[in-house]
Design a protein around this motif. Structure first.
Motif, PDB file in Angstrom:
ATOM      1  N   GLY A  73       0.774  -1.077  -0.050  1.00 11.71           N
ATOM      2  CA  GLY A  73       0.020  -0.009   0.127  1.00 11.71           C
ATOM      3  C   GLY A  73       0.799   1.354  -0.026  1.00 11.71           C
ATOM      4  O   GLY A  73       0.321   2.402  -0.026  1.00 11.71           O
ATOM      5  N   ASP A  74       2.266   1.067   0.230  1.00 15.69           N
ATOM      6  CA  ASP A  74       2.909   2.296   0.015  1.00 15.69           C
ATOM      7  C   ASP A  74       3.387   2.553  -1.375  1.00 15.69           C
ATOM      8  O   ASP A  74       4.093   1.711  -2.044  1.00 15.69           O
ATOM      9  CB  ASP A  74       4.245   2.138   0.989  1.00 15.69           C
ATOM     10  CG  ASP A  74       4.397   1.924   2.336  1.00 15.69           C
ATOM     11  OD1 ASP A  74       5.086   1.973   2.823  1.00 15.69           O
ATOM     12  OD2 ASP A  74       3.113   2.311   2.905  1.00 15.69           O
ATOM     13  N   GLY A  75       2.587   3.362  -2.086  1.00 13.39           N
ATOM     14  CA  GLY A  75       2.878   3.667  -3.366  1.00 13.39           C
ATOM     15  C   GLY A  75       4.122   4.289  -3.700  1.00 13.39           C
ATOM     16  O   GLY A  75       4.852   4.905  -2.738  1.00 13.39           O
ATOM     17  N   PRO A  76       4.690   4.410  -4.781  1.00 10.20           N
ATOM     18  CA  PRO A  76       6.049   5.325  -4.891  1.00 10.20           C
ATOM     19  C   PRO A  76       5.515   6.767  -4.582  1.00 10.20           C
ATOM     20  O   PRO A  76       4.316   7.331  -4.946  1.00 10.20           O
ATOM     21  CB  PRO A  76       6.214   5.085  -6.549  1.00 10.20           C
ATOM     22  CG  PRO A  76       4.928   4.609  -6.889  1.00 10.20           C
ATOM     23  CD  PRO A  76       3.996   4.028  -6.242  1.00 10.20           C
ATOM     24  N   PRO A  77       6.470   7.736  -4.345  1.00  3.65           N
ATOM     25  CA  PRO A  77       6.133   9.127  -4.055  1.00  3.65           C
ATOM     26  C   PRO A  77       5.779   9.704  -5.343  1.00  3.65           C
ATOM     27  O   PRO A  77       6.229   9.376  -6.663  1.00  3.65           O
ATOM     28  CB  PRO A  77       7.596   9.684  -3.697  1.00  3.65           C
ATOM     29  CG  PRO A  77       8.467   8.746  -4.082  1.00  3.65           C
ATOM     30  CD  PRO A  77       7.897   7.427  -4.098  1.00  3.65           C
ATOM     31  N   PRO A  78       4.982  10.992  -5.398  1.00  6.52           N
ATOM     32  CA  PRO A  78       4.621  11.211  -6.447  1.00  6.52           C
ATOM     33  C   PRO A  78       5.758  12.106  -7.216  1.00  6.52           C
ATOM     34  O   PRO A  78       6.611  12.690  -6.572  1.00  6.52           O
ATOM     35  CB  PRO A  78       3.387  12.625  -6.192  1.00  6.52           C
ATOM     36  CG  PRO A  78       3.892  12.970  -4.695  1.00  6.52           C
ATOM     37  CD  PRO A  78       4.458  11.422  -4.050  1.00  6.52           C
ATOM     38  N   ARG A  79       5.901  12.138  -8.468  1.00  7.17           N
ATOM     39  CA  ARG A  79       7.064  12.603  -9.384  1.00  7.17           C
ATOM     40  C   ARG A  79       6.898  14.001  -9.718  1.00  7.17           C
ATOM     41  O   ARG A  79       5.603  14.188 -10.212  1.00  7.17           O
ATOM     42  CB  ARG A  79       7.282  11.962 -10.472  1.00  7.17           C
ATOM     43  CG  ARG A  79       8.650  11.110 -10.823  1.00  7.17           C
ATOM     44  CD  ARG A  79       8.706  10.672 -12.034  1.00  7.17           C
ATOM     45  NE  ARG A  79       9.238   9.485 -12.300  1.00  7.17           N
ATOM     46  CZ  ARG A  79      10.303   8.965 -12.469  1.00  7.17           C
ATOM     47  NH1 ARG A  79      11.357   9.655 -12.938  1.00  7.17           N
ATOM     48  NH2 ARG A  79      10.866   7.868 -12.316  1.00  7.17           N
ATOM     49  N   PRO A  80       7.707  14.940  -9.218  1.00  4.52           N
ATOM     50  CA  PRO A  80       7.348  16.331  -9.649  1.00  4.52           C
ATOM     51  C   PRO A  80       7.391  16.577 -11.046  1.00  4.52           C
ATOM     52  O   PRO A  80       8.123  16.043 -11.888  1.00  4.52           O
ATOM     53  CB  PRO A  80       8.805  17.114  -8.882  1.00  4.52           C
ATOM     54  CG  PRO A  80       9.634  15.992  -8.438  1.00  4.52           C
ATOM     55  CD  PRO A  80       8.981  14.644  -8.706  1.00  4.52           C
ATOM     56  N   GLN A  81       6.736  17.308 -11.401  1.00  9.48           N
ATOM     57  CA  GLN A  81       6.482  17.896 -12.979  1.00  9.48           C
ATOM     58  C   GLN A  81       7.832  18.766 -13.256  1.00  9.48           C
ATOM     59  O   GLN A  81       7.625  19.682 -12.374  1.00  9.48           O
ATOM     60  CB  GLN A  81       5.183  18.455 -13.290  1.00  9.48           C
ATOM     61  CG  GLN A  81       3.929  17.575 -12.888  1.00  9.48           C
ATOM     62  CD  GLN A  81       3.909  16.299 -13.793  1.00  9.48           C
ATOM     63  OE1 GLN A  81       4.349  16.196 -14.848  1.00  9.48           O
ATOM     64  NE2 GLN A  81       3.304  15.421 -13.281  1.00  9.48           N
ATOM     65  N   GLY A  82       8.099  18.689 -14.335  1.00  8.21           N
ATOM     66  CA  GLY A  82       9.252  19.829 -14.639  1.00  8.21           C
ATOM     67  C   GLY A  82      10.685  19.579 -14.111  1.00  8.21           C
ATOM     68  O   GLY A  82      10.822  19.017 -12.983  1.00  8.21           O
ATOM     69  N   LEU A  83      11.579  19.742 -14.854  1.00  4.97           N
ATOM     70  CA  LEU A  83      12.958  19.433 -14.593  1.00  4.97           C
ATOM     71  C   LEU A  83      13.430  20.177 -13.297  1.00  4.97           C
ATOM     72  O   LEU A  83      14.024  19.730 -12.641  1.00  4.97           O
ATOM     73  CB  LEU A  83      13.749  19.842 -15.901  1.00  4.97           C
ATOM     74  CG  LEU A  83      15.183  19.738 -15.851  1.00  4.97           C
ATOM     75  CD1 LEU A  83      15.532  17.893 -15.678  1.00  4.97           C
ATOM     76  CD2 LEU A  83      15.932  19.885 -17.200  1.00  4.97           C
ATOM     77  N   PHE A  84      12.990  21.590 -13.265  1.00  4.48           N
ATOM     78  CA  PHE A  84      13.569  22.455 -12.271  1.00  4.48           C
ATOM     79  C   PHE A  84      12.974  21.696 -11.093  1.00  4.48           C
ATOM     80  O   PHE A  84      13.416  21.836  -9.714  1.00  4.48           O
ATOM     81  CB  PHE A  84      13.115  23.916 -12.349  1.00  4.48           C
ATOM     82  CG  PHE A  84      13.694  24.700 -11.382  1.00  4.48           C
ATOM     83  CD1 PHE A  84      12.976  25.435 -10.534  1.00  4.48           C
ATOM     84  CD2 PHE A  84      15.258  24.958 -11.292  1.00  4.48           C
ATOM     85  CE1 PHE A  84      13.064  26.360  -9.472  1.00  4.48           C
ATOM     86  CE2 PHE A  84      15.654  25.637 -10.268  1.00  4.48           C
ATOM     87  CZ  PHE A  84      14.831  26.395  -9.613  1.00  4.48           C
TER      88      PHE A  84
END
Lengths: 335, 194
Positions: free
Chosen positions: B139-150
């Motif tokens: 149930g521990d999903g991966p952390p949300p990935r930030p949008q954008g390179l910066f």
């Protein structure tokens, strides 16, 4: 009635004699002494380019009646320069303290106001009774990456100034120096010195927050220090001391993981063990030991007593012998 | 709590703590070095203030000295599991962004990831000694990935900074755990020196 007036050094000050008209006849005094009329403009007292020596009690009296019309205490000073502020944690993880002072005196009373902000939270820095100009704060949070911002404002009657310090929790950690540093020679080891010390008493929890130490030592006759860093333990044996030379030794402490080194401890002096010089002849040794026990109480050894009077006949010999016995008896008592 | 206070369990706990403390020390040192490299390679400003980034466990804690041993272990484990996932993502991002051009940064990240995994393992073992066992990771999903390179770079900075703080905290936590006295799972040991 009484009144205090603050003026800057170098200012021109005009004092009015209360509600008296400009052309009224008045006398001004400074600390009880009459002021010369040349300083007056009508009934106004003019002090040009005031300096610190002109601070004092000024009073104005009506000419003929000598009624006191006005009185003020003049205090000459300066507005505050930017204060010097320092914050440090010598009792991590309990909290930290900040202390401050003015680089130059103002000669008039100042009030200090300190504010500590951690992120968005305002924290209260409790002022210490002694020393003044110091306050302490307990950490509410540990291991925070958010910086602390400390602003110190100093205000007096002539102006105000301030300074700000920004730092993170780890950066200001600096223990007090180690205490009770002791250095002793090691018997039968001419090149060793045994050094021991204690954690500073202000460090609250050396078990969970262990300190590491830095030892420095040198013989008094040399300028170059030897250094040893010790990651645990509160003792160390120096094994490369120069035989017979007096050493100066100091220790500093640092939290194992964070912050900076303490100041150096009080210096201790020690000289490594040296062997006692040996006696040259056995006879001399015996006389020496007897004289050592008896010298404070008696004349020098048996031989001298005998030497004094030339041995003439059996009588003298007997005296000599007896004296020797007496000395020997006394020696036994005192050994 | 059967067996938790047995001599062999106490020895194993002390041993795990000692190793964990050493690992935390090495980890911190490597993360601090990595931070310098990361800031430089990613073209960031070292003094940039990074607001709390979503998914990055903050090391900051109130009333740290009042925590029980079990609390310490659970909080540490949750953090290092999160860091494991975050660093894995950072490694992917770094390979996507710079690829082979910066193999050194990739290797350094991978090395830290390995240490984080090893540390998480130590914590799980210590929790097993508590007879509690580590909580499951389902149930521990991966952390949300930030949008954008910066945003990715900023998150990377936040991750490494918090990890450096955690490494210091973990060493302290393990030292508390290793203190002789009532078992790690029970109430905290009595107050320290005045």
């Amino acid at each position: 009635d009484s009144h205090v007036q603050y003026e800057r050094i170098g200012a021109d000050v005009t004092m009015k004699c209360g509600s008296m008209d400009w052309d009224a006849a008045v006398t001004w005094t400074a600390n009880g002494t009459d002021i010369d009329e040349s300083h007056l403009n009508g009934s106004y007292l003019i002090l040009k380019n005031v300096d610190l020596t002109q601070s004092g009690q000024y009073a104005c009296y009506e000419g003929s009646s000598w009624h006191l019309k006005y009185q003020t205490y003049l205090r000459v000073g300066t507005p505050p320069r930017e204060p010097v502020l320092m914050c440090r944690s010598n009792n991590y993880p309990k909290g930290f303290y900040c202390s401050w002072h003015l680089p130059t005196p103002t000669y008039i009373p100042n009030t200090f106001n300190i504010s500590v902000i951690h992120g968005t939270k305002e924290m209260v820095c409790e002022k210490d009774a002694v020393p003044k100009n110091r306050c302490h704060i307990r950490y509410l949070q540990l291991f925070s990456t958010v910086k602390y911002k400390v602003t110190l404002t100093v205000t007096n009657a002539l102006g105000k100034n301030f300074t700000t310090l920004t730092f993170d929790e780890f950066a200001i950690v600096k223990p007090d120096p180690p205490e009770s540093v002791v250095a002793k020679p090691v018997p039968n080891n001419p090149r060793r010195l045994e050094v021991s010390w204690q954690n500073p008493s202000s460090w609250p929890d050396p078990e969970s927050f262990p300190l590491k130490f830095f030892l420095r030592y040198r013989p008094l006759i040399l300028d170059q220090w030897q250094h040893v860093e010790l990651s645990d333990g509160t003792s160390h044996t120096i094994t490369d001391a120069y035989a017979g030379k007096e050493y100066i030794i100091q220790v500093a402490a640092k939290d194992n993981d964070i912050g900076t080194w303490s100041d150096w401890s009080v210096a201790v002096h020690a000289t490594p063990w040296t062997e006692e010089p040996k006696h040259l002849t056995t006879e001399a040794q015996i006389t020496e030991t007897t004289s050592a026990s008896t010298s404070s109480f008696m004349a020098p050894p048996t031989t001298k007593i005998c030497d004094k009077g030339a041995v003439v006949g059996s009588g003298a010999v007997a005296v000599c012998w007896t004296a020797g016995l007496v000395v020997a008896a006394y020696s036994v008592l005192f050994i | 709590m059967a067996g938790a206070d047995s001599p062999s369990a106490a020895l194993r706990r002390r041993d795990l703590c000692a190793r964990g403390i050493r690992l935390a020390g090495k980890m911190r040192s490597d993360v601090v070095d990595l931070l310098d490299t990361y800031v430089e390679r990613q073209g960031l400003d070292a003094s940039a203030s990074v607001a709390a980034v979503e998914g990055v466990p903050p090391a900051a804690v109130e009333r740290w000295d009042e925590q029980t041993g079990t609390q310490r272990l659970l909080e540490n484990l949750a953090a290092y599991r999160a860091f494991r996932a975050l660093l894995a993502q950072m490694l992917e991002e770094q390979q996507e962004q710079l690829g082979e051009a910066d193999a050194a940064l990739g290797r350094a990240l991978a090395a830290v990831l390995l240490q984080v995994s090893a540390f998480a393992y130590h914590l799980e073992e210590l929790l097993r000694l508590e007879s509690r066992g580590p909580p499951s990771e389902e149930g521990d999903g991966p952390p949300p990935r930030p949008q954008g390179l910066f945003e990715q770079k900023l998150r990377g900075l936040g991750v490494l900074r918090e990890l450096a703080q955690w490494a210091v905290r973990s060493a302290r936590d393990l030292r508390q755990l290793a203190k002789p006295g009532p078992g790690a799972g029970s109430a905290p040991s009595p107050a320290e020196s005045p």
